[in-house]
Design a protein around this motif. Sequence first.
Motif, PDB file in Angstrom:
ATOM      1  N   ILE A  96       0.833  -1.209   0.000  1.00 19.40           N
ATOM      2  CA  ILE A  96       0.000   0.000   0.000  1.00 19.40           C
ATOM      3  C   ILE A  96       0.864   1.253   0.000  1.00 19.40           C
ATOM      4  O   ILE A  96       0.609   2.200  -0.752  1.00 19.40           O
ATOM      5  N   TRP A  97       1.910   1.265   0.820  1.00 18.39           N
ATOM      6  CA  TRP A  97       2.752   2.460   0.907  1.00 18.39           C
ATOM      7  C   TRP A  97       3.520   2.719  -0.386  1.00 18.39           C
ATOM      8  O   TRP A  97       3.465   3.814  -0.952  1.00 18.39           O
ATOM      9  N   PHE A  98       4.247   1.701  -0.870  1.00 18.12           N
ATOM     10  CA  PHE A  98       5.148   1.922  -2.004  1.00 18.12           C
ATOM     11  C   PHE A  98       4.447   1.901  -3.359  1.00 18.12           C
ATOM     12  O   PHE A  98       4.970   2.452  -4.328  1.00 18.12           O
ATOM     13  N   GLU A  99       3.298   1.255  -3.450  1.00 16.20           N
ATOM     14  CA  GLU A  99       2.621   1.176  -4.747  1.00 16.20           C
ATOM     15  C   GLU A  99       1.317   1.974  -4.790  1.00 16.20           C
ATOM     16  O   GLU A  99       0.743   2.142  -5.854  1.00 16.20           O
ATOM     17  N   GLY A 100       0.838   2.434  -3.639  1.00 13.69           N
ATOM     18  CA  GLY A 100      -0.403   3.174  -3.617  1.00 13.69           C
ATOM     19  C   GLY A 100      -0.263   4.614  -3.162  1.00 13.69           C
ATOM     20  O   GLY A 100      -0.695   5.545  -3.843  1.00 13.69           O
ATOM     21  N   ILE A 101       0.370   4.821  -2.011  1.00 14.38           N
ATOM     22  CA  ILE A 101       0.417   6.162  -1.410  1.00 14.38           C
ATOM     23  C   ILE A 101       1.587   6.993  -1.923  1.00 14.38           C
ATOM     24  O   ILE A 101       1.401   8.108  -2.411  1.00 14.38           O
ATOM     25  N   TRP A 102       2.794   6.479  -1.796  1.00 10.80           N
ATOM     26  CA  TRP A 102       3.977   7.266  -2.141  1.00 10.80           C
ATOM     27  C   TRP A 102       3.966   7.764  -3.593  1.00 10.80           C
ATOM     28  O   TRP A 102       4.305   8.932  -3.850  1.00 10.80           O
ATOM     29  N   PRO A 103       3.591   6.946  -4.579  1.00 16.03           N
ATOM     30  CA  PRO A 103       3.585   7.456  -5.962  1.00 16.03           C
ATOM     31  C   PRO A 103       2.631   8.634  -6.190  1.00 16.03           C
ATOM     32  O   PRO A 103       2.829   9.424  -7.108  1.00 16.03           O
ATOM     33  N   ASP A 112       3.981   0.236  -9.629  1.00 16.64           N
ATOM     34  CA  ASP A 112       4.101  -0.918 -10.507  1.00 16.64           C
ATOM     35  C   ASP A 112       3.463  -2.094  -9.781  1.00 16.64           C
ATOM     36  O   ASP A 112       3.980  -2.556  -8.755  1.00 16.64           O
ATOM     37  N   TRP A 113       2.351  -2.569 -10.286  1.00 20.40           N
ATOM     38  CA  TRP A 113       1.613  -3.608  -9.571  1.00 20.40           C
ATOM     39  C   TRP A 113       2.324  -4.958  -9.620  1.00 20.40           C
ATOM     40  O   TRP A 113       1.990  -5.853  -8.848  1.00 20.40           O
ATOM     41  N   LEU A 114       3.318  -5.125 -10.497  1.00 19.66           N
ATOM     42  CA  LEU A 114       4.150  -6.337 -10.443  1.00 19.66           C
ATOM     43  C   LEU A 114       4.949  -6.378  -9.140  1.00 19.66           C
ATOM     44  O   LEU A 114       5.275  -7.446  -8.633  1.00 19.66           O
ATOM     45  N   ASP A 115       5.242  -5.197  -8.608  1.00 17.34           N
ATOM     46  CA  ASP A 115       5.978  -5.124  -7.347  1.00 17.34           C
ATOM     47  C   ASP A 115       5.179  -5.733  -6.197  1.00 17.34           C
ATOM     48  O   ASP A 115       5.753  -6.322  -5.286  1.00 17.34           O
ATOM     49  N   VAL A 116       3.868  -5.607  -6.232  1.00 17.77           N
ATOM     50  CA  VAL A 116       3.029  -6.186  -5.178  1.00 17.77           C
ATOM     51  C   VAL A 116       3.217  -7.703  -5.151  1.00 17.77           C
ATOM     52  O   VAL A 116       3.359  -8.308  -4.093  1.00 17.77           O
TER      53      VAL A 116
END
Length: 136
Positions: A96-103, A112-116
């Motif tokens: 949530i932090w690195f792929e949702g909020i921070w960007p 990048d949802w591959l990161d999840v």
Amino acid sequence: MADNPVSRLRLPAELRQPLFWTGVGLYLLALTQKRGGPLLHLSWWPTVLNGQLTDVLTLPLELTLMLWWMRRYYFRQPQFVLPPSWIFSCWLFTAIWFEGIWPRFSTSVTADWLDVGAYALGGLIFWRWMNRPARV
């Protein structure tokens, strides 16, 4: 026999884990590659590996350090292992932090949802092979 202070230095069980040090080495290699390191132009170093490797290694490295800290300072029990719910919570927070909020607040970061999925794979690696009671 003289008392050798170096011989008394011994890493905790969590930090003697070969997967941990392999992860540290690969993480550092991947970071140098992202900054134009020496292997960047080699054909065997795929772009996907360069992009996803640090994300796969994030949770195993962070959770190993968290396990060490919890065993040493909080619970003071070498047999303590992180419950699956904690590992899942760390994965969820990281995703949530690195792929949702921070960007949303930084122009230099992209979601990048591959990161999840990579974070999830890292969590599974930690849970399966690294989250073991310490041998005393």
